[in-house]
Design a protein around this motif. Structure first.
Motif, PDB file in Angstrom:
ATOM      1  N   GLN A   1       1.158  -6.022 -12.563  1.00  0.00           N
ATOM      2  CA  GLN A   1       0.331  -7.059 -12.805  1.00  0.00           C
ATOM      3  C   GLN A   1       1.388  -7.987 -14.524  1.00  0.00           C
ATOM      4  OE1 GLN A   1      -3.402  -5.876 -13.812  1.00  0.00           O
ATOM      5  NE2 GLN A   1      -2.925  -4.014 -12.950  1.00  0.00           N
ATOM      6  N   GLY A   2       0.881  -8.931 -14.620  1.00  0.00           N
ATOM      7  CA  GLY A   2       0.945  -9.869 -16.310  1.00  0.00           C
ATOM      8  C   GLY A   2       2.101 -10.965 -15.473  1.00  0.00           C
ATOM      9  N   ARG A   3       3.298 -10.469 -16.978  1.00  0.00           N
ATOM     10  CA  ARG A   3       4.005 -11.682 -16.410  1.00  0.00           C
ATOM     11  C   ARG A   3       5.741 -10.942 -16.852  1.00  0.00           C
ATOM     12  NH1 ARG A   3       1.810 -11.804 -20.994  1.00  0.00           N
ATOM     13  NH2 ARG A   3       3.182 -11.779 -22.930  1.00  0.00           N
ATOM     14  N   VAL A   4       6.435 -11.537 -16.066  1.00  0.00           N
ATOM     15  CA  VAL A   4       8.038 -11.275 -16.581  1.00  0.00           C
ATOM     16  C   VAL A   4       8.262 -13.027 -17.551  1.00  0.00           C
ATOM     17  CG1 VAL A   4      10.340 -11.672 -15.445  1.00  0.00           C
ATOM     18  CG2 VAL A   4       8.532 -10.659 -14.741  1.00  0.00           C
ATOM     19  N   GLU A   5       9.117 -12.897 -18.190  1.00  0.00           N
ATOM     20  CA  GLU A   5       9.342 -13.327 -18.764  1.00  0.00           C
ATOM     21  C   GLU A   5      11.175 -13.593 -19.207  1.00  0.00           C
ATOM     22  OE1 GLU A   5       5.913 -13.701 -22.240  1.00  0.00           O
ATOM     23  OE2 GLU A   5       7.874 -13.309 -23.563  1.00  0.00           O
ATOM     24  N   LEU A   6      11.622 -15.235 -19.537  1.00  0.00           N
ATOM     25  CA  LEU A   6      12.700 -14.753 -19.853  1.00  0.00           C
ATOM     26  C   LEU A   6      13.041 -15.701 -21.359  1.00  0.00           C
ATOM     27  CD1 LEU A   6      16.406 -15.083 -19.115  1.00  0.00           C
ATOM     28  CD2 LEU A   6      15.858 -16.353 -17.665  1.00  0.00           C
ATOM     29  N   ARG A   7      13.217 -15.231 -22.177  1.00  0.00           N
ATOM     30  CA  ARG A   7      13.131 -15.590 -23.122  1.00  0.00           C
ATOM     31  C   ARG A   7      15.172 -16.042 -23.276  1.00  0.00           C
ATOM     32  NH1 ARG A   7       9.194 -15.938 -26.582  1.00  0.00           N
ATOM     33  NH2 ARG A   7       7.334 -15.136 -25.331  1.00  0.00           N
ATOM     34  N   ALA A   8      15.109 -17.731 -23.802  1.00  0.00           N
ATOM     35  CA  ALA A   8      17.071 -17.903 -25.188  1.00  0.00           C
ATOM     36  C   ALA A   8      16.418 -18.594 -26.127  1.00  0.00           C
ATOM     37  CB  ALA A   8      17.190 -18.769 -24.071  1.00  0.00           C
ATOM     38  N   CYS A   9      17.168 -17.458 -27.490  1.00  0.00           N
ATOM     39  CA  CYS A   9      17.091 -18.233 -28.573  1.00  0.00           C
ATOM     40  C   CYS A   9      19.189 -18.456 -29.004  1.00  0.00           C
ATOM     41  CB  CYS A   9      16.628 -17.337 -29.424  1.00  0.00           C
ATOM     42  SG  CYS A   9      16.905 -16.186 -29.667  1.00  0.00           S
TER      43      CYS A   9
END
Ligand code: ADP
Length: 588
Positions: A493-501
């Motif tokens: 449960q919760g979420r999956v993130e894909l972050r770019a910087c």
């Protein structure tokens, strides 16, 4: 007055001996002290070696031109009973010559005359029956025998003898200490050398000379059962060429090396005769090399480890020493340690080879599996598309499930194929300009269905401005899909993130989840091939354990890195860092 002078001499010598560190400084200073206190001009000390007396030390007053006389003395040796020193040695008593230049039995008369020396005497340096050497003194005036002086010197001879015994014992202790330290260092030095066979043999040879001999040859039984000379090493760099030339020669099949390897027993040759050298050579050139390298004394010791005879090492002394039992003992101990090092290198090479064979087997197998699998995927696609005729309901659902499983299998196989290509260094990189936003959108589209099945949203965060960079998009995609696949797999449960910087000259792509996390002790191990955290019976065996190891290797291939941070029970973040300019600055 004379008695006083004798006392002064005794006193001076006692002091010298008390202060000396060993034979090398004690004896020359004793010669000097006797000359200076008693008014003599030159002194020599002879020691027995191999049945003859040799000059060990010499001293002369600076104003006496004694160089030629000393050189002549160093050039001769005396047997028991021969010459002045030989007579003293044989009789165990002092001897006096009133004028050596007129003595028919004095072979160095001409040189003595040139130095202006005339009277001479010798006395034994002895403790009890054991004679440790002979001292000789000479002076310019002719002189009649002086019994009182000889008596004093005889007493001094015992003192000097005691000193020599102590010095020899001390030297033996020092030698033993040094040998012990040398032997202890062998294992350590071999372990620190290159882990491969050739590197180990080279360091083994480099350790053996000059510690154990002037040169050495290492013979090892190779994989085909043949015994070969792997190296010949000389302590003198000037003789490296000769050693190199010698190492091209094999060994006599019926020779001593074969014998030592077969029996496991060492062979000691204290004195190598010219005939022995000739006999061990295969041709004239070989014999010449052996002569030029110099061989006076030799040992052949077996290299045995873990119950196997690996080979033998030949140790040769050029001129400096004659090997004895103690040398053989040290050489055996050395060989034992060296053999363990060689055996370790052999096992290491075997393990490497086993890994290579495993990867090769997997690659071949996977390749064979891929072909029928492609057919299955192709036909399920056709059926789903209603070819040759439309299907619906249960049949369509079953066909879909077959398709999904087939694709999953194909993915696993691809992972194995990529792994073996990367392992073999065969993976190539095709760099081109990539638009970050497009790449991430593509990746998201591929993993979103999986995430939605588990009710997890996939959030993508992009930098405010469009970013273009250089990389191999297929590989970047493969890494991200792998990381996102894991994130979904290990998150309920919760979420999956894909972050770019952007950071410096890199683009950092972070995959974060709110899943089970990874305990600190497993953080680095998850990148090992075939390694999985034990997940309990329900999750075990899902995946190959290759995903992260492949992902990290691909990241490195792209000039970047892959690292992880994680808090057990609350989630993990994998940072894929890729250089904007592409691997090692490559452009389109
Ligand atoms: P597999 O293909 O078996 O998943 P990987 O090399 O991808 O192999 O992963 C190795 C192990 O690392 C997994 O079995 C899992 O225990 C752990 N792991 C990988 N990613 C995550 C994650 N996002 N959260 C928790 N554990 C993870």
């Amino acid at each position: 007055e004379r008695a006083e002078r004798h006392l002064a001499a005794q006193y001076a010598v006692t002091r010298v001996l008390a202060e000396a560190h060993g034979q090398a400084d004690g004896i020359p200073r004793t010669l000097q002290a006797v000359c200076e206190t008693l008014g003599w001009d030159a002194g020599l000390f002879w020691t027995p070696q191999g049945g003859e007396l040799h000059v060990d030390a010499a001293w002369a007053r600076p104003e006496v031109p004694a160089a030629e006389f000393q050189a002549a003395s160093r050039a001769v040796t005396f047997e028991r009973g021969a010459g002045l020193p030989g007579r003293v040695w044989a009789g165990g008593r002092p001897a006096w010559i009133r004028d050596v230049t007129r003595d028919a039995g004095f072979s160095r008369a001409r040189e003595a005359a040139a130095a202006g020396l005339h009277a001479g005497f010798g006395f034994p340096v002895a403790v009890g029956e054991e004679c440790l050497g002979v001292m000789e003194f000479f002076q310019r005036p002719v002189a009649e025998p002086d019994d009182a002086l000889l008596e004093t010197m005889s007493a001094l001879g015992t003192d000097i003898g005691q000193f020599l015994k102590w010095a020899h014992a001390e030297e033996r202790l020092r030698d033993r200490d040094e040998r012990q330290r040398f032997l202890i260092g062998v294992g350590e030095r071999l372990a620190a050398s290159a882990p491969d066979y050739a590197g180990t043999v080279q360091s083994l040879a480099a350790l053996a000379v000059p510690a154990l001999g002037d040169w050495c040859s290492v013979y090892l039984r190779e994989a085909d059962g043949e015994v070969r000379r792997l190296t010949t090493t000389h302590a003198d760099p000037g003789k490296a060429g000769l050693a190199e030339a010698l190492s091209r020669y094999g060994h006599q099949p019926d020779g001593v090396v074969t014998q030592v390897i077969a029996s496991g027993e060492p062979v000691l040759v204290p004195d190598i005769t010219p005939e022995m050298l000739e006999r061990s050579a295969t041709d004239a050139e070989h014999a010449r090399l052996l002569r030029e390298l110099g061989a006076h004394s030799g040992m052949v010791v077996p290299l045995g480890a873990r119950g196997r005879m690996l080979g033998a090492i030949v140790l040769v002394s050029g001129a400096t020493r004659h090997y004895g039992d103690e040398d053989l003992r040290v050489a055996m101990e050395f060989a034992h340690r060296a053999a363990l090092g060689v055996d370790n290198a052999r096992l290491y090479a075997q393990a490497q080879e086993a890994n290579r064979v495993k990867a090769e087997f997997l690659a071949t197998m996977s390749h064979e599996l891929r072909t029928p699998l492609n057919a299955m995927i192709g036909y399920t696609d056709l059926l789903e598309a209603g070819i040759p005729e439309p299907i619906a309901g249960k049949p369509l659902e079953y066909v879909r499930r077959v398709g999904v499983s087939a694709r999953h299998l194909a993915q696993l196989i691809d992972e194995i194929l990529t792994f073996s290509r990367v392992e073999a260094g065969r993976e190539t990189v095709a760099v081109r300009e990539v638009e970050l936003e497009a790449l991430l959108a593509e990746v998201r589209a591929m993993v979103e269905p999986l995430a939605l099945e588990k009710g997890l949203p996939v959030e993508v965060h992009l930098p405010p401005h469009p970013v273009r960079f250089h990389t191999d998009p297929a590989k970047a995609r493969q890494i991200l899909i792998n990381l996102l696949g894991n994130a979904i797999k290990f998150t309920d449960q919760g979420r999956v993130e894909l972050r770019a910087c952007l950071r410096g000259g890199d683009v950092v792509l972070s995959v974060c989840d709110t899943g089970i996390g990874i305990t600190p002790e497993n953080l680095e191990r998850i990148f090992d091939p075939f390694w999985q955290v034990a997940q309990g019976t329900t999750r075990e065996a899902e995946g190959t354990g290759l995903g992260l190891s492949v992902a990290r290797r691909l990241a490195q291939l792209l000039g970047g890195s892959l690292v992880v941070r994680s808090t057990p029970e609350s989630g993990s973040t994998f940072d894929l860092c890729l250089p904007l300019s592409g691997p090692s600055g490559a452009s389109i």
